[in-house]
Each structure stands twice: as C-alpha cells, then as structure tokens.
Design an enzyme around this catalytic site. Structure first.
Site, short mmCIF file in Angstrom:
data_model
loop_
_atom_site.label_atom_id
_atom_site.label_comp_id
_atom_site.label_asym_id
_atom_site.label_seq_id
_atom_site.Cartn_x
_atom_site.Cartn_y
_atom_site.Cartn_z
CD GLU A 164 -2.83 1.40 2.31
OE1 GLU A 164 -2.94 0.47 3.14
OE2 GLU A 164 -3.50 2.45 2.38
CG ASP A 167 -0.36 13.69 -2.26
OD1 ASP A 167 -1.01 14.26 -1.39
OD2 ASP A 167 0.56 12.88 -2.01
CE LYS A 190 -1.89 25.73 -8.06
NZ LYS A 190 -1.04 26.31 -7.03
CG ASP A 237 -11.18 13.16 -3.74
OD1 ASP A 237 -10.00 13.01 -4.14
OD2 ASP A 237 -11.51 14.09 -2.97
CB THR A 262 -9.05 6.87 3.47
OG1 THR A 262 -9.26 7.89 2.48
CG2 THR A 262 -8.88 5.52 2.81
NE ARG A 263 -7.03 13.07 9.18
CZ ARG A 263 -6.30 13.41 10.21
NH1 ARG A 263 -5.75 12.47 10.95
NH2 ARG A 263 -6.09 14.65 10.50
CD GLU A 285 -13.34 6.98 0.43
OE1 GLU A 285 -12.56 6.31 1.15
OE2 GLU A 285 -14.17 6.47 -0.33
#
Ligand SMILES: C[S@@+](CC[C@H](N)C(=O)[O-])C[C@H]1O[C@@H](n2cnc3c(N)ncnc32)[C@H](O)[C@@H]1O
Length: 237
Positions: free
Chosen positions: A71, A146, A150, A182, A217-218, A220
C-alpha cells in the site's frame, strides 16, 4: 487520533526529504505530539520494513506462501489497519513519508495486536523498484494519491505510464492493482495509463463505486464532504 501531549521536534530520513528529485509527495513540516513521537521511537523498530538495498525476502517476513500487498501513501493508515485486521492471512507492506501518520498507524498496529503489516517511512515507488522482485505481489493499493491538480504538477502524479509498467512487473499473475481517487481528472488519467499498459487488464467498467471492504479513508471523507465523487479502479495482472 487525538494527541494532546507536548509537541516535540522530529526528523525525517534525508533520502525522502531530498527536494532535487521529482516526487509524488511534498514533504510537510509538521509538529508531532509526545505520544506519536514515542510511537516512532519505540514501535517503528518492531514494525519496520527491514532496512537494506536488496530484494525483500517476503516469505521470511510474513511466512511461506502468504500473499503480500503493497500500500503506497497510507496517510494515517485507516485502510491499512482495517484491511489488515479483516484479512490476517495477507501480509501488507505499507509506505508513507509523513511521519505523524506513520506514528498513528504504529499506534493502531500495537493496539490491535496486528503482526501482518510492515511499515516503510519512505517512497513506495522506490520500494517497488528496488526491493520487490518481479511477479511476487498479490496486490498493490493506492488510495487517494495526491491529485496534483495544477497542470505544471501533473508530472508528479504517482500513477503514470511508468508506474503502471512497474506494477505490472511486480504483480504475480492474477495480482490486483486497486486505486481510488476523488479527483475526476486523475481518475481519467489512471484509466488511460492502466488501459494502455499491456501487462494489466483494467476492469471493463473502468472506475467503480467503493467496495464495502475498503473503508472510507480520512482523505476520502474530506472529498465526500466537498461533494466529490469517489471512484475505485481495478487492474489485474
Ligand atoms: C492525499 S494523501 C491520502 C492518504 C490516505 N491514503 C487517505 O486516503 O487518507 C496521499 C498520501 O500519499 C503519501 N505519498 C505520496 N507519494 C508517496 C510515495 N511515493 N510513497 C509513499 N507515500 C506517498 C503522502 O505522504 C500522503 O500521506
């Protein structure tokens, strides 16, 4: 996890802080409370991926025949902990560079008494490149990498054609790459590079809804609060 102890300084390994190399992460200066600093000081040695340059002996780490997944970018380890607890028969190599999150995961591993996770404070792509043999993994998980929204930063995105080829090589036949994002433009990039990789078969539906067995997840949760659509992608070796 709340950590109200006094704030202390902590250091990060020099090789992951080298900003002359193009990275999929940006090192953040963060403060860390005493509880999490103690976790780093006392628990990391117990759960750490063995140091070295050579290939890891996965059978020695987790047991002969145990399927192993990597992971990359576990954050605070929400998915790592829950999935390792739900599936004790799978070994997990979990990599992140953000030490406060590493400490949170270590505290959880200790609290839940899990012994099927090993933690790397470092670059998960390098882990795959340098320490994992071809055709040796049951899976690779990348949840909410991440997004680098941009345009001038797109080259930092972890999931690109080179990453797809690397994963295809390290997965055993039948092994699964599972990504979630997301950020819709990144989902489209993922679909494009995974569909183009000859060593992988992208699930025909492309990006799907979150399966029940992947906990929110946090990161998310923040995306969902902002109204972002979350999509999961699966590509099999
Ligand atoms: C947006 S956060 C998502 C964290 C977590 N998966 C979640 O969903 O809450 C991305 C995480 O990936 C980590 N990261 C980015 N590139 C990485 C790399 N090459 N190796 C290890 N961690 C990486 C960052 O430090 C960060 O913690």
């Amino acid at each position: 996890m709340p950590d109200n102890g006094p704030v202390t300084s902590h250091s990060v390994p020099a090789e992951i802080a080298d900003e002359t190399i193009l990275r999929s992460y940006k090192m953040r200066r963060s403060r860390i409370g005493a509880t999490r600093q103690t976790a780093l000081d006392t628990l990391l040695a117990r759960f750490a991926v063995p140091e070295g340059d050579g290939l890891l002996d996965l059978a020695a780490l987790f047991g002969p025949g145990v399927p192993v997944v990597v992971e990359i970018g576990f954050g605070t380890g929400t998915s790592t902990l829950a999935m390792a607890e739900a599936d004790p028969g799978t070994g997990v190599l979990a990599a992140d560079v953000h030490t406060p999150g590493v400490a949170t995961l270590l505290l959880g591993l200790d609290q839940y008494g899990l012994d099927n996770v090993r933690v790397l404070v470092g670059d998960g792509r390098q882990l795959l490149q340098q320490r994992i043999a071809s055709a040796s993994l049951a899976g690779v998980r990348v949840y909410f990498p991440d997004p680098w929204p941009k345009g001038r930063h797109h080259k930092r995105r972890l999931i690109d054609a080179g990453f797809a080829a690397l994963v295809a090589d390290r997965l055993a036949p039948g092994g699964l790459l599972h990504c979630a994002t997301d950020w819709e433009p990144y989902a489209q990039q993922m679909i494009a590079v995974l569909a183009a990789e000859p060593g992988l078969v992208l699930a025909p539906e492309g990006a799907q809804e979150r399966p029940d067995w992947r906990p929110v997840t946090r990161y998310e949760a923040r995306g969902l609060d902002r109204g972002h659509r979350v999509r999961d992608l699966f590509a099999r070796r």
